[in-house]
Design a protein around this motif. Structure first.
Motif: not given
Length: 109
Positions: A80-94, A46-53
């Motif tokens: 889509k969030m990572r590739e199209r919108f550039g969300a700063p999310i690592t593979d592990q976080e994803a 949850r915290d990871q999701t909140v922090g990134r989203c």
């Protein structure tokens, strides 16, 4: 904010910049923006999701899309969030975010 602790100054800057506030309350994380309060389910990730989203959008996006989503849908959305919108999310976080959303916010069988 002369004399204010650094954390308060940072929080105030985040509120002013994003027009929103993230609060911790009773072990839960709340997102508050323009009268909106969304609390996500307490579970691992949850915290990871909140922090990134919340970097890009309201947390209300998550429960409002639950009826139409399954694991594959959340995976496509995260990609889509990572590739199209550039969300700063690592593979592990994803992976952690995907596991959390699939376990707690999948309404489609």
């Amino acid at each position: 904010m002369r004399g204010a602790p650094a954390g308060i100054v940072l929080a105030a800057g985040v509120v002013l910049a994003a027009g929103a506030l993230v609060l911790a309350r009773g072990g839960g994380v709340l997102w508050a923006a323009a009268g909106e309060i969304t609390q996500l389910k307490d579970a691992p990730g949850r915290d990871q999701t909140v922090g990134r989203c919340i970097i890009c959008h309201s947390l209300e996006y998550i429960p409002s899309n639950t009826p139409a989503m399954d694991r594959a849908g959340w995976q496509k959305t995260i990609q889509k969030m990572r590739e199209r919108f550039g969300a700063p999310i690592t593979d592990q976080e994803a992976q952690q975010i995907l596991d959390y959303l699939a376990a707690n916010y999948s309404g489609k069988s």
